[in-house]
Scaffold this motif. Structure first.
Motif, short mmCIF file in Angstrom:
data_model
loop_
_atom_site.label_atom_id
_atom_site.label_comp_id
_atom_site.label_asym_id
_atom_site.label_seq_id
_atom_site.Cartn_x
_atom_site.Cartn_y
_atom_site.Cartn_z
N GLU A 117 -10.14 -1.34 -7.44
CA GLU A 117 -10.18 -0.05 -6.75
C GLU A 117 -10.58 1.07 -7.71
O GLU A 117 -10.45 0.95 -8.93
N TYR A 163 -7.02 6.99 -4.42
CA TYR A 163 -5.69 7.60 -4.39
C TYR A 163 -5.70 9.09 -4.71
O TYR A 163 -4.81 9.81 -4.25
N ASP A 203 0.81 -1.22 0.00
CA ASP A 203 0.00 0.00 0.00
C ASP A 203 0.85 1.27 0.00
O ASP A 203 0.52 2.24 -0.69
N ARG A 226 -2.94 -2.05 -9.97
CA ARG A 226 -3.12 -2.92 -8.79
C ARG A 226 -4.08 -4.06 -9.10
O ARG A 226 -3.96 -5.14 -8.52
N GLN A 259 0.87 4.30 -2.78
CA GLN A 259 0.67 5.71 -2.47
C GLN A 259 1.84 6.55 -2.96
O GLN A 259 1.67 7.69 -3.41
#
Length: 317
Positions: free
Chosen positions: A88, A93, A45, A84, A49
């Motif tokens: 999502e 993000y 994670d 990813r 980010q």
């Protein structure tokens, strides 16, 4: 989602399937999407980010060719979510903060911090002001209506006095800022998340990419200037042709120019950007070559094919 009179039921839907861009060594997204090691690291994670934090609104350079690949803010968020492969949303993000300084940005940030420290340490340099008849707002927020020259000189003196007093009263705040800037300079290579930034930087280097540096920008500008000078020579030759009517294909160009004229569009060029350049290079830096190219089009002195070719050469297309 199924809505009933007395109930609402949610059901898992079909998740969108990400299709990466076609293989292209000059497309960083296409490269990353096909690199197993990078995709494995992206499971973390913090690494994900970090990618959003560094990729947003940044340009990357492919080492071998020197070609640039640019990534916007929302594009960076989409990139992370897509690579990813977890279903999502880019909202997971987008606009999220991530502390730390990218290693390639450290030198420029140190320079900026040192300039800020020097500015705060300099004595106050009061601007020269001359008031005339009318209402003036003083630094303390009060207003004064000036009726004659004698009163104007008195108000100028008060204006300078108040500004100097405020500068002196804020001395402790300047000291706090200077101390904070110095601490940041001293710890620039020990910022939060340095470990994950180093990992990301290593992956990019392994794949033959790096974030754009000042040297890259200077090279790109010099190359663009050279292309502009070459196009300018062609433009000068075509300008010797007799002018005619605006051809139909150039009517949109003419309409665009008229809209710009009505809006009063203009551009600014820093004098330092023109230092040491010859006249043709200055013409390019001021952005006048596309205007002269448009003139050739709307006066029928070049055809659509040549206009497209010369415009593309300016943009390296």
């Amino acid at each position: 989602m199924e809505i009933k009179e007395d109930d609402v039921a949610f059901h898992d839907g079909v998740q969108p399937v990400y299709e990466p861009p076609a293989p292209d060594p000059s497309d960083l997204e296409a490269v990353l999407a096909r690199d197993p090691d990078f995709l494995a690291a992206l499971e973390n994670d913090r690494f994900a980010q970090a990618i959003y934090a560094i990729f947003q609104n940044r340009t990357f350079i492919e080492d071998r060719s020197g070609r640039a690949w640019m990534c916007g803010d929302r594009q960076a968020a989409h990139l992370v979510a897509d690579l990813r492969g977890r279903g999502e949303s880019y909202h997971d993000y987008y606009l999220r903060e991530f502390e730390g300084t990218w290693p390639d940005d450290e030198a420029s940030e140190v320079i900026s911090l040192l300039k800020s420290i020097a500015c705060l340490q300099d004595p106050l340099s009061l601007p020269e002001v001359k008031f005339g008849v009318g209402t003036v707002v003083l630094p303390d927020g009060t207003s004064e209506t000036i009726r004659d020259e004698a009163q104007a000189r008195e108000v100028e003196a008060r204006w300078h006095g108040q500004l100097a007093q405020f500068w002196q009263q804020c001395g402790h705040l300047r000291d706090e800022q200077i101390s904070g800037f110095r601490d940041r300079v001293a710890t620039i290579d020990r910022q939060p998340n340095r470990d994950v930034f180093d990992r990301l930087r290593a992956h990019l280097a392994r794949l033959g990419w790096h974030t754009e540096t000042n040297e890259d920008r200077n090279r790109a500008r010099a190359a663009a200037r050279q292309r502009g000078v070459e196009v300018l020579q062609v433009v000068k030759q075509r300008e010797a042709r007799p002018a005619g009517e605006c051809p139909s294909w150039a009517k949109p160009i003419l309409e665009r120019r008229e809209r710009q004229r009505d809006r009063g569009s203009f551009g600014l060029t820093r004098a330092t950007a023109l230092a040491g350049l010859d006249e043709d290079e200055r013409e390019v830096e001021r952005g006048w070559v596309p205007c002269r190219l448009d003139d050739l089009a709307v006066t029928g002195r070049i055809g659509e094919e040549e206009y497209t070719d010369l415009s593309g050469r300016l943009l390296d297309h």
